[in-house]
Design a protein around this motif. Sequence first.
Motif, PDB file in Angstrom:
ATOM      1  N   GLU A  27      21.791 -33.138  48.621  1.00 46.06           N
ATOM      2  CA  GLU A  27      23.096 -33.590  48.149  1.00 46.06           C
ATOM      3  C   GLU A  27      22.946 -34.504  46.942  1.00 46.06           C
ATOM      4  O   GLU A  27      23.728 -34.429  45.989  1.00 46.06           O
ATOM      5  CB  GLU A  27      23.839 -34.293  49.281  1.00 46.06           C
ATOM      6  N   TYR A  28      21.944 -35.374  46.982  1.00 47.55           N
ATOM      7  CA  TYR A  28      21.675 -36.272  45.851  1.00 47.55           C
ATOM      8  C   TYR A  28      21.306 -35.464  44.609  1.00 47.55           C
ATOM      9  O   TYR A  28      21.800 -35.723  43.501  1.00 47.55           O
ATOM     10  CB  TYR A  28      20.534 -37.218  46.221  1.00 47.55           C
ATOM     11  N   GLU A  66      22.102 -32.371  43.843  1.00 48.53           N
ATOM     12  CA  GLU A  66      23.271 -31.683  43.314  1.00 48.53           C
ATOM     13  C   GLU A  66      24.174 -32.645  42.558  1.00 48.53           C
ATOM     14  O   GLU A  66      24.681 -32.327  41.472  1.00 48.53           O
ATOM     15  CB  GLU A  66      24.048 -31.017  44.448  1.00 48.53           C
ATOM     16  N   GLU A  67      24.348 -33.823  43.108  1.00 47.25           N
ATOM     17  CA  GLU A  67      25.188 -34.844  42.465  1.00 47.25           C
ATOM     18  C   GLU A  67      24.625 -35.243  41.103  1.00 47.25           C
ATOM     19  O   GLU A  67      25.372 -35.583  40.184  1.00 47.25           O
ATOM     20  CB  GLU A  67      25.265 -36.072  43.383  1.00 47.25           C
ATOM     21  N   LYS A  68      23.311 -35.170  40.960  1.00 43.94           N
ATOM     22  CA  LYS A  68      22.639 -35.612  39.743  1.00 43.94           C
ATOM     23  C   LYS A  68      22.384 -34.458  38.761  1.00 43.94           C
ATOM     24  O   LYS A  68      21.431 -34.505  37.983  1.00 43.94           O
ATOM     25  CB  LYS A  68      21.323 -36.309  40.092  1.00 43.94           C
ATOM     26  N   ASN A  69      23.233 -33.448  38.783  1.00 44.45           N
ATOM     27  CA  ASN A  69      23.216 -32.379  37.771  1.00 44.45           C
ATOM     28  C   ASN A  69      21.948 -31.534  37.786  1.00 44.45           C
ATOM     29  O   ASN A  69      21.538 -30.975  36.763  1.00 44.45           O
ATOM     30  CB  ASN A  69      23.409 -32.971  36.367  1.00 44.45           C
TER      31      ASN A  69
END
Length: 356
Positions: free
Chosen positions: A60-61, A63-66
């Motif tokens: 999840e991290y 994905e959040e960080k592009n």
Amino acid sequence: MLKTILPLLFATLFSCSSDSTTEVTDEQMYFPPNDGNATWATKSVSELGWNQEAVLPLLEYLEEKNTKSFIVLVDGKIVLENYFNGHTANSLWYWASAGKTLTATVTGIAQDEGLLNINNKVSDYLGTGWTSAPITKENLITVKHLLSMSSGLNDALGDDVSPANLKYVADAGTRWAYHNVYVKLQDVVAQTSGQTWSNYFNTKLRDKIGMTGGNWVNLNNLSVYRSTSRNMARFGLLILNQGKWNGNTIINENYISHATSTSQEINKAYGFLWWLNGKSSYHLPQTQFEFNGTLIPNAPSDMFAALGKNDQKIYVVPSKKMVIIRMGEVANPDNPTFALSGFDNELWQKINALYQ
């Protein structure tokens, strides 16, 4: 949205293990077949005794960080392989400056073949006048100085590496500065081999380890490599195994050892275009300031890395027989960097939760 191409992820999330050890097994190193379409062997999180509950927060991290892709290898086998934001296993993406390590490796191969000696001056191979420095100063610059970012040429003049833009600042070996003049190594290899850079690279490195489909492209007058994420992982695995691929020596172990050790005493955290963790101090691009402490505090001290603009990453951890790949857009758009970024340390905190 996050996309995983392996059923492995579900095994890692839902299987269980009573073994909580963090040690990597003494298993023989695995090498995927050189056919890029062949199946790559896997190893589950539960087999390693890692923490199942840390997997999803990590993904999840990312994905959040592009992030576009993320791969973890242990013993050469895939533990995690995930794609995000429309990226797939077949998508090509640029390595940016992480690809500097490809140039360093091929330079070593050329030395193995007797085409060059990294201790010789660059002008032995390119002729005089490849810079606009006074001839006595130009002749101080060796191939090794290009590998170690200690040419003494002005790093503040942009990406142009034409002679007029390669100006003297200090004697070679007395100043460390992150500079695109390293691409002159590709000219040296082309000149000494009598081949184009791409042809020599493909024959001596790419094809020998199955990095199919990748290619060099020109971006802003710089030669930049693009490939799939698995191709990047193959290269990391070669370096983890000290230049050997499935019993075949691609580049000699001694050169890899030097490439992944401190190359000069100004920036202790820099080898031959590789970044080194666990040193007492480090320098960063576009500054002459020395920072005390280790490069990425949360990462293992023996980790070394290929780091590229917008957070392209190859992490190699010999003590854990681990290679980690991250491709994508810049993780923190408000704070873009050329190599190291705060994302490295944040990411390693998430990775550590897998096995600590």
